[in-house]
Design an enzyme around this catalytic site. Sequence first.
Site, short mmCIF file in Angstrom:
data_model
loop_
_atom_site.label_atom_id
_atom_site.label_comp_id
_atom_site.label_asym_id
_atom_site.label_seq_id
_atom_site.Cartn_x
_atom_site.Cartn_y
_atom_site.Cartn_z
N LYS A 72 49.72 -19.79 -82.97
CA LYS A 72 49.80 -18.77 -84.08
C LYS A 72 51.10 -19.60 -84.91
CE LYS A 72 47.50 -14.48 -82.64
NZ LYS A 72 47.56 -13.16 -82.77
N ASP A 109 45.54 -10.13 -88.38
CA ASP A 109 46.08 -9.10 -87.60
C ASP A 109 46.73 -7.98 -88.35
OD1 ASP A 109 45.16 -10.57 -85.23
OD2 ASP A 109 46.96 -11.34 -85.05
#
Length: 279
Positions: A72, A109
């Site tokens: 990420k 997210d």
Amino acid sequence: MTTGPPAPRRAAVLGAPIRHSLSPVLHRAAYAELGLTHWTYDAYEIDEAALADFVGGLDASWAGLSLTMPLKRAIRPLLDEIAAVARDVDAVNTVVFTADGRRVGDNTDVPGLVAALRERGVTRVESAAVLGAGATATSALAALRDVTDGPVRVYVRGEDRAREMRVAGERLGVVVDARPWTEAAEALRAPLVVATTPKGAVDHLAIDLPAEPGVLFDVVYDPWPTALANAWDRAGGAVVGGLDLLVHQAVLQVALMTGRPGPLAAMRAAGEAALAGRP
């Protein structure tokens, strides 16, 4: 003039380890529901060392990537643009390849967390507590900007992690009150508790529930329910699970990659069925 079938479109989830990822199940269910028969979605075991070569070898058939740990942050130097929310939390979990060849990083997210809470009727709370540190905890802080006005108590192991979460809070505009992990039981009295720790890490707190628990958001989805989530539910508190987060963030990824709204119900049903079939 006749036209042939639409050109194949590809997407995938990358990470290491990747074997247990539910992303292929969720995205393939979306494609089936949307009639996108020319779309495929796969999983690739890719670590940080292999990431640049993999991304550099993708052709024009690729529409996007989902990213899990440890990629990420590693993906950032390979991108042409990063959305504001991904910059805020210093984590990219989605890459979209545009028609003109640019690589755009995003983060689903954070809005996925907010959407999962709103689905369960949680739109505003007076205060909140976060159990754990790291990327998911930072995403929780970003989501809590839209959910609470008060300071967020964060329970972590060690001063280094406490400092990291305070810095993240300053960047996100959230007042972080960092507390030691030994005091984690007091977090359970907050109106909203977000557990961002790996499976098993908060099981011991199941015996410390208040008489009237508020809302628990436990990001673990396998195994489910966790000991804490099970005890919370039996005590009459509201529980939001990791599958809720996973599905909502995947719904947003489908929309970013395909341009079509992700079918929430079909994707959740596929995820539930997949989890039910696991030993």
